[in-house]
Scaffold this active site. Structure first.
Site, PDB file in Angstrom:
ATOM      1  CG  LEU A   6      -1.708   1.297   1.478  1.00  0.00           C
ATOM      2  CD1 LEU A   6      -2.653   1.599   0.315  1.00  0.00           C
ATOM      3  CD2 LEU A   6      -2.502   1.201   2.787  1.00  0.00           C
ATOM      4  N   GLY A   9       0.238   8.647  -1.588  1.00  0.00           N
ATOM      5  CA  GLY A   9       0.894   9.653  -2.433  1.00  0.00           C
ATOM      6  C   GLY A   9       1.389   9.028  -3.738  1.00  0.00           C
ATOM      7  CB  ALA A  10       0.102   6.016  -5.494  1.00  0.00           C
ATOM      8  N   GLY A  13       5.703  12.469  -7.477  1.00  0.00           N
ATOM      9  CA  GLY A  13       6.976  12.064  -8.077  1.00  0.00           C
ATOM     10  C   GLY A  13       7.578  10.850  -7.384  1.00  0.00           C
ATOM     11  CB  ILE A  14       8.832  10.340  -3.923  1.00  0.00           C
ATOM     12  CG1 ILE A  14       9.998  11.334  -4.092  1.00  0.00           C
ATOM     13  CG2 ILE A  14       9.228   9.179  -3.025  1.00  0.00           C
ATOM     14  CD1 ILE A  14      10.422  12.055  -2.818  1.00  0.00           C
ATOM     15  CG  ASP A  33      -2.181  10.746  -4.646  1.00  0.00           C
ATOM     16  OD1 ASP A  33      -2.726  11.850  -4.452  1.00  0.00           O
ATOM     17  OD2 ASP A  33      -0.968  10.624  -4.858  1.00  0.00           O
ATOM     18  CG  ASP A  51      -8.158  14.111   2.438  1.00  0.00           C
ATOM     19  OD1 ASP A  51      -6.972  14.229   2.829  1.00  0.00           O
ATOM     20  OD2 ASP A  51      -9.002  15.026   2.508  1.00  0.00           O
ATOM     21  CB  SER A 129      11.947  15.582   4.739  1.00  0.00           C
ATOM     22  OG  SER A 129      12.640  16.652   4.132  1.00  0.00           O
ATOM     23  CE1 TYR A 142       7.325  18.599   3.599  1.00  0.00           C
ATOM     24  CE2 TYR A 142       9.643  19.101   4.013  1.00  0.00           C
ATOM     25  CZ  TYR A 142       8.676  18.321   3.402  1.00  0.00           C
ATOM     26  OH  TYR A 142       9.043  17.250   2.621  1.00  0.00           O
TER      27      TYR A 142
HETATM   28  N1  LIG Z   1      10.729  16.326  -3.431  1.00  0.00           N
HETATM   29  C1  LIG Z   1      11.572  16.455  -2.435  1.00  0.00           C
HETATM   30  O1  LIG Z   1      12.642  17.078  -2.565  1.00  0.00           O
HETATM   31  C2  LIG Z   1      11.299  15.811  -1.098  1.00  0.00           C
HETATM   32  C3  LIG Z   1      12.299  15.870  -0.136  1.00  0.00           C
HETATM   33  C4  LIG Z   1      12.080  15.304   1.109  1.00  0.00           C
HETATM   34  C5  LIG Z   1      10.890  14.678   1.376  1.00  0.00           C
HETATM   35  N2  LIG Z   1       9.903  14.636   0.425  1.00  0.00           N
HETATM   36  C6  LIG Z   1       8.666  13.956   0.789  1.00  0.00           C
HETATM   37  O2  LIG Z   1       8.393  12.952  -0.150  1.00  0.00           O
HETATM   38  C7  LIG Z   1       6.983  12.730  -0.220  1.00  0.00           C
HETATM   39  C8  LIG Z   1       6.534  12.787  -1.674  1.00  0.00           C
HETATM   40  O3  LIG Z   1       6.791  14.074  -2.173  1.00  0.00           O
HETATM   41  P1  LIG Z   1       6.996  14.391  -3.709  1.00  0.00           P
HETATM   42  O4  LIG Z   1       8.216  15.180  -3.825  1.00  0.00           O
HETATM   43  O5  LIG Z   1       6.816  13.156  -4.523  1.00  0.00           O
HETATM   44  O6  LIG Z   1       5.797  15.417  -3.901  1.00  0.00           O
HETATM   45  P2  LIG Z   1       4.533  15.394  -4.863  1.00  0.00           P
HETATM   46  O7  LIG Z   1       3.840  16.661  -4.592  1.00  0.00           O
HETATM   47  O8  LIG Z   1       4.971  15.071  -6.250  1.00  0.00           O
HETATM   48  O9  LIG Z   1       3.689  14.142  -4.302  1.00  0.00           O
HETATM   49  C9  LIG Z   1       2.919  14.180  -3.139  1.00  0.00           C
HETATM   50  C10 LIG Z   1       1.715  13.274  -3.353  1.00  0.00           C
HETATM   51  O10 LIG Z   1       0.965  13.243  -2.148  1.00  0.00           O
HETATM   52  C11 LIG Z   1      -0.410  13.385  -2.493  1.00  0.00           C
HETATM   53  N3  LIG Z   1      -1.162  13.977  -1.407  1.00  0.00           N
HETATM   54  C12 LIG Z   1      -1.116  15.273  -0.981  1.00  0.00           C
HETATM   55  N4  LIG Z   1      -2.007  15.457  -0.003  1.00  0.00           N
HETATM   56  C13 LIG Z   1      -2.643  14.275   0.187  1.00  0.00           C
HETATM   57  C14 LIG Z   1      -3.679  13.845   1.046  1.00  0.00           C
HETATM   58  N5  LIG Z   1      -4.279  14.687   1.910  1.00  0.00           N
HETATM   59  N6  LIG Z   1      -4.079  12.554   0.975  1.00  0.00           N
HETATM   60  C15 LIG Z   1      -3.513  11.700   0.110  1.00  0.00           C
HETATM   61  N7  LIG Z   1      -2.539  12.049  -0.749  1.00  0.00           N
HETATM   62  C16 LIG Z   1      -2.100  13.324  -0.695  1.00  0.00           C
HETATM   63  C17 LIG Z   1      -0.410  14.305  -3.716  1.00  0.00           C
HETATM   64  O11 LIG Z   1      -1.632  14.217  -4.452  1.00  0.00           O
HETATM   65  C18 LIG Z   1       0.799  13.797  -4.466  1.00  0.00           C
HETATM   66  O12 LIG Z   1       0.461  12.755  -5.366  1.00  0.00           O
HETATM   67  C19 LIG Z   1       6.341  13.807   0.654  1.00  0.00           C
HETATM   68  O13 LIG Z   1       6.037  13.250   1.926  1.00  0.00           O
HETATM   69  C20 LIG Z   1       7.444  14.837   0.786  1.00  0.00           C
HETATM   70  O14 LIG Z   1       7.317  15.587   1.954  1.00  0.00           O
HETATM   71  C21 LIG Z   1      10.089  15.195  -0.803  1.00  0.00           C
END
Ligand SMILES: NC(=O)c1ccc[n+]([C@@H]2O[C@H](COP(=O)([O-])OP(=O)(O)OC[C@H]3O[C@@H](n4cnc5c(N)ncnc54)[C@H](O)[C@@H]3O)[C@@H](O)[C@H]2O)c1
Length: 238
Positions: A6, A9-10, A13-14, A33, A51, A129, A142
């Site tokens: 499971l 945030g599928a 990007g990550i 997501d 959500d 993070s 954050y």
């Molecule tokens: N990009 C970076 O540099 C970075 C660095 C450190 C940590 N992170 C962490 O990695 C994770 C993924 O981030 P990312 O960079 O892929 O960002 P992203 O914005 O591309 O992806 C975040 C995903 O979470 C989903 N999301 C947001 N709110 C939600 C909710 N209430 N319920 C369900 N889904 C929800 C969004 O729709 C999105 O698909 C996050 O937790 C972020 O804090 C990212």
């Protein structure tokens, strides 16, 4: 037996890189997501709208997901607007911590209760993070939310140890996704200026590789640990 992951945030990007990695390794993946899928990955994939800020939706998510072997907590948000710590609003604090910390805690708690009924090969991986330990005064909510995720990792690692369920964390550094697209020029300049020992942006696949190793049993006897996927950002240098 099919292994199910499971991943929240599928479609970020990550998250999407994690989805693709688990599918490539032959897992069934349930992607949760709030955003609808922009692309459907190839493989045994089910999308469930979810959500994370609404704990009332957890039961429905878990009944639709079936038996979960790996929970990967990826979903997260940055503040809608960066701003001085002295001006941070309660609304922004609640928005960010409500999803990143409270949401992650209660989803993990619910999945943990399910996992202890079939603990063999189960694992939980949280995405926190570098902000879990690095101060950024323009997005304090954050940083607080991610420090909370780090404690969630430790608490569940401790609580689930009696069931042999490892709970670990990946700490991404600066990864090229939607979340960082608005600050690309700032980070480009910092990376050019030597902020990171490995002089490049991280890729979502870099994070997914660490997540998969921790979730799939490649690192046995490791729990409560955090892995920095950050190009060496965490090193202290002279
Ligand atoms: N990009 C970076 O540099 C970075 C660095 C450190 C940590 N992170 C962490 O990695 C994770 C993924 O981030 P990312 O960079 O892929 O960002 P992203 O914005 O591309 O992806 C975040 C995903 O979470 C989903 N999301 C947001 N709110 C939600 C909710 N209430 N319920 C369900 N889904 C929800 C969004 O729709 C999105 O698909 C996050 O937790 C972020 O804090 C990212």
């Amino acid at each position: 037996m099919t292994k199910t992951a499971l991943i929240t945030g599928a479609f970020g990007g990550i998250g999407f890189a994690c989805v693709q990695r688990f599918l490539k390794e032959g897992w069934r993946v349930v992607g949760a997501d709030i955003a609808a899928p922009l692309q459907t990955p190839n493989g045994d994939f089910t999308y469930i709208p979810f959500d994370l800020s609404d704990t009332g939706g957890i039961d429905a998510l878990l009944s639709a997901a079936g038996e979960i072997l790996a929970l990967v907590n990826v979903a997260g948000v940055a503040p809608k607007k960066r701003g001085d710590l002295l001006d941070m609003t309660e609304e922004s604090y609640d928005f960010v911590t409500g999803i990143n910390t409270k949401g992650t805690f209660f989803l993990t708690q619910a999945v943990a209760k399910q996992m202890i009924r079939h603990p063999e090969n189960c694992a939980i991986v949280n995405i926190s993070s570098m902000s879990a330990y690095t101060s950024s005064t323009s997005r304090g909510e954050y940083c607080i939310s991610k420090a909370g995720v780090s404690m969630i990792t430790k608490l569940f690692a401790d609580r689930l140890a009696e069931y042999d369920i490892p709970v670990n964390e990946v700490r991404p550094g600066i990864i090229a996704t939607n979340m960082t697209s608005g600050v690309k020029e700032k980070y480009d300049a910092l990376i050019d200026g030597g902020l990171l020992p490995l002089k490049r942006w991280g890729r979502p696949e870099d994070v997914a590789a660490a997540v998969f190793a921790l979730a799939s049993g490649a690192l046995p006897y490791v729990t409560g640990q955090s892995v920095d996927v950050d190009g060496g950002f965490h090193l202290r240098r002279l």
